[in-house]
Design a protein around this motif. Structure first.
Motif, short mmCIF file in Angstrom:
data_model
loop_
_atom_site.label_atom_id
_atom_site.label_comp_id
_atom_site.label_asym_id
_atom_site.label_seq_id
_atom_site.Cartn_x
_atom_site.Cartn_y
_atom_site.Cartn_z
N ILE A 41 -1.82 -4.86 -7.61
CA ILE A 41 -1.35 -3.58 -8.52
C ILE A 41 -0.37 -4.00 -9.74
O ILE A 41 -0.44 -3.42 -10.78
N GLY A 42 1.05 -4.94 -9.14
CA GLY A 42 1.71 -5.32 -10.86
C GLY A 42 1.80 -6.88 -10.98
O GLY A 42 1.74 -7.54 -9.84
N SER B 272 -2.09 5.87 -4.78
CA SER B 272 -1.31 7.04 -5.37
C SER B 272 0.04 6.22 -5.80
O SER B 272 0.90 5.93 -6.42
N SER B 273 -0.03 5.68 -4.53
CA SER B 273 1.53 5.02 -4.33
C SER B 273 1.30 3.11 -5.54
O SER B 273 1.96 2.98 -5.87
N ASP B 274 -0.03 2.76 -5.36
CA ASP B 274 -0.06 2.20 -5.82
C ASP B 274 0.28 2.37 -7.52
O ASP B 274 0.74 1.48 -8.22
N LYS B 278 3.12 1.16 -10.68
CA LYS B 278 2.81 0.63 -11.97
C LYS B 278 3.31 0.91 -12.35
O LYS B 278 3.81 -0.08 -12.79
N VAL B 279 3.87 2.13 -12.26
CA VAL B 279 5.13 1.85 -13.75
C VAL B 279 6.77 1.72 -13.33
O VAL B 279 6.97 1.40 -13.85
#
Lengths: 80, 665
Positions: A41-42, B272-274, B278-279
């Motif tokens: 994911i990141g 949506s959690s992913d 990310k942000v």
């Protein structure tokens, strides 16, 4: 290749956990089993945020180095 | 009738909603956390149902029955040693594969197991419905679908507990390991059978499996047995390196045979959690967003609380007037006015702040955001010698240091754990808030919110820098690499947060009623006597005591009144202002303590700031010190924590006042 090298957003499967027996068992118990699907994911200076079979983990760099994966598709991935 | 009681244990992976199920059954309001390690000690609740008494024990979350960290040992030992009548494993329906791993281990121990398939509404929405009858048949145990946060399925679960409480477990599908391992299990079982006492305590197959896996905790169960030597000899002849991984694989193999028969494959997609992650956890935005959220929290706390504070202030002011007018006895009037109303009133003033702060913290936590803070902070923390997971106990420290120090149990490495324990009290707990609100509100007016935010940030910085110091001097080496599960985001429930706020808030009020009233009465006595002296003057007992210790804090710019308040603040940090209120005997004045402080020449903005810094950093309250002793298991670490923090407080307050004097001159 180690999980740390996986490009962001890319999916992969776990091939092997190369760790001492304690850690290896723990990772397996948490669901890091061979052929589980993993998505990045990141990434933050080597620390990873990953999705393993739908569960989200934050993973320190050291830990991530020990998890060997195989990208779902090699397209766009530089090996070596 | 003793037989009437049924002992029930609740277990399961972290974050599956065990505590929610516990609360739904017992009706109590245990804190439902959204990060691992919130349940660090087992909690017990009682429920009467169907004419039986159920004793429900909520255990810390665990991925397996191989114990790694202190909280997992609690969970495993309870099931193993206390042998509850029924064990309920709470499962997260959205991640069955991993959850069933624990199930296989519970079945191996031979527990009388019921599965509570929680969050089934979420799974249904994701299109991952589970075929319950088939799963029940394959595992040979009952399965109840629950949505604990709405109370669905709880009565069915209770019915099942009563139904199953008398019966023994029957797991038809035992997990077969390969021929060689099975052979060795049998040989071990034969050796173990020689110790009958041991065999009545533990299932022989389970113990053999654990011994083969090299489980140290299982080995220690043999320590006083006459078969220990034989077992060790047998094991030393094996090449057991690969066993545990192989056995874990077998368990997953069993699960992977079961799963396709009961559940459709999941659809992998970006959730949506992913996307939120990310942000919120991104390299450049992560820390600024975290700091902005915290700053916003303190601003909101301060803004919302102000009108309530004015009301409370008016109430105590008029109470003091009534006392002054109507009570003739000078000592009683002084005890009530100068002592209790002034002392307790100055603490009660900050109740709205405490409630609002707890509510906002609970909202943030409930949403799943706070668990991310560990990940966001890890880069900074790792370079300072402390692992990302340590940030979770530290964040809990914003509420209260006592549970926060206990939460260090989730850290596996002892050095990581001790370092975290030493620095967690630097995170500013709720009890210190009143001190900041009073001083910042009095001396910094509109900037109060920002000043308080600054004090909280200072706490984080001192904690992290101290960790660096400990890591480079006492615990040389690197922090261990971490792994932690993050809960999915969901919109926070105002109801849950409200419950949490009321819970924590009433704990605060209880402290006001006990420790703080006690503290201010003692201070009043010392300030009123010996007879004939002016109340609270340098000639009173407390004055002489204060004068004695004043030289210790004089270099900072503090006088004897501040010194005394700090000493009594060791009981509970709110007492710092409770004592000031009593010492200044401000009961009868309008505006109470605030105006008395402004009138005192010793209190400059610089000294006020220094006192905030000192209160933040010096020896944590007696409750926190006691829990450090308990968790570290050593007087040495407790004394070290007390001495280090007090020295740190002195130095930082000194620097603050000196710099402050230049800035505010």
């Amino acid at each position: 290749m180690p999980l740390t090298m996986l490009p962001e957003g890319k999916g992969c499967r776990i091939r092997e956990v190369r760790a001492g027996k304690e850690l290896k068992r723990r990772l397996i118990e948490m669901g890091f089993t061979p052929s589980s699907s993993v998505r990045l994911i990141g990434c933050e200076r080597g620390n990873l945020l990953i999705n393993v079979n739908g569960a989200r983990y934050a993973l320190g760099k050291g830990m991530a180095m020990k998890i060997m994966v195989e990208p779902d598709s090699l397209e766009g991935v530089e090996l070596g | 009738m003793v037989e009437n009681k049924i002992r029930v244990a609740l277990t399961g992976n972290p974050n599956v909603g065990k505590t929610t199920v516990f609360n739904a059954i017992t009706g109590s309001r245990q804190k439902v956390g959204n990060w691992p390690g919130v349940t660090v000690e087992k909690k017990t609740g009682i429920k009467e149902y169907g004419g039986r008494i159920l004793e429900i024990v909520d255990l810390p979350g665990t991925y397996s029955l191989t114990a790694y960290s202190a909280d997992e040992v609690v969970a495993r030992d309870y099931i193993l040693e206390e042998k509850p009548d029924v064990v309920i494993q709470v499962l997260d329906s959205t991640n069955l594969e991993r959850n069933l791993y624990l199930t296989t281990q519970l079945l191996e121990i031979g527990t009388n197991l019921i599965l509570a398939l929680n969050m089934s509404d979420l799974a249904e929405r994701k299109g991952e419905d589970v075929n319950i009858p088939v799963l029940e048949k394959l595992l040979g145990i009952s399965l109840i679908r629950t949505t604990a946060n709405e109370g669905k399925g709880i009565n069915e679960l209770l019915d099942e507990i009563i139904l199953r409480s008398g019966s023994a477990s029957s797991f038809p599908n035992k997990i077969e390991y390969n021929k060689k391992i099975e052979d060795e299990i049998r040989q071990l079982e034969r050796i173990l059978a020689e110790d009958e006492a041991l065999m009545t305590r533990y299932p022989s197959r389970w113990l053999s499996i654990k011994l083969l896996e090299g489980d140290e905790n299982a080995h220690s169960k043999l320590s006083s047995s006459n078969v220990q030597f034989k077992v060790n000899k047998f094991l030393s002849n094996l090449i057991s390196e690969e066993y545990e991984a192989e056995m874990a694989d077998k368990r997953y193999e069993f699960i992977s045979r079961v799963l396709p028969q009961v559940s459709k494959g999941r659809v992998e997609r970006m959730s949506s959690s992913d996307m939120i992650d990310k942000v919120l956890t991104s390299r450049y935005l992560g820390i600024p967003i975290f700091l902005a959220l915290m700053w916003g929290m303190f601003e909101l706390t301060f803004t919302f609380a102000t009108p309530f504070m004015e009301l409370i202030d008016m109430f105590f002011g008029s109470l003091a007037k009534i006392v002054a007018v109507n009570i003739d006895s000078p000592w009683l009037s002084s005890l009530l006015g100068d002592g209790i109303i002034a002392g307790v009133g100055s603490v009660m003033l900050f109740v709205p702040n405490i409630f609002i702060l707890f509510f906002l913290l609970a909202l943030l936590e409930d949403s799943g955001y706070l668990a991310r803070a560990a990940f966001i902070m890890d880069r900074l923390m790792y370079s300072m010698g402390i692992q990302g997971k340590s940030f979770i106990p530290m964040l809990m420290g914003f509420g209260c240091s006592v549970p926060a120090v206990m939460a260090t149990r989730t850290l596996e490495d002892r050095a990581d754990r001790l370092i975290t324990m030493m620095v967690t009290p630097f995170m500013s707990c709720g009890a210190r808030m009143p001190v900041y609100v009073l001083l910042a509100g009095t001396f910094f007016g509109k900037q109060a919110g920002s000043v308080i935010f600054g004090i909280y940030v200072l706490g984080i910085i001192v904690a992290i820098v101290s960790a660096k110091l400990f890591r480079s001097i006492i615990f040389k080496g690197k922090p261990s690499s971490f792994i932690m599960e993050l809960p999915p985001y969901h919109s926070p429930s105002a109801g849950n947060s409200f419950k949490y706020m009321m819970n924590q808030g009433s704990l605060y009020l209880k402290r006001v009623g006990t420790v703080i009233v006690g503290g201010v009465v003692v201070i009043w006595l010392l300030a009123y006597f010996p007879q004939g002296v002016e109340y609270g003057s340098a000639e009173s007992y407390i004055g002489s005591l204060g004068k004695l210790i004043e030289p210790l804090v004089a270099p900072i710019g503090f006088d004897w009144k501040i010194a005394i308040s700090l000493i009594f603040g060791f009981l509970a940090k709110e007492v710092v202002i409770g004592s000031l209120g009593t010492l200044y005997g401000t009961g009868a004045d309008e505006g109470m303590l605030s105006s008395a402080l402004v009138a005192d020449p010793i209190f400059t903005p610089a000294v006020a700031l220094g006192l905030m810094v000192f209160t933040l950093l010096y020896v944590p309250c007696i409750g926190a010190v006691a829990v450090i002793k308990k968790e570290s298991g050593s007087w040495k670490w407790m004394l070290f924590a007390a001495a280090y923090s007090t020295a740190m407080a002195w130095i930082m307050a000194f620097v603050t006042v000196k710099i402050g004097n230049i800035i505010f001159a």
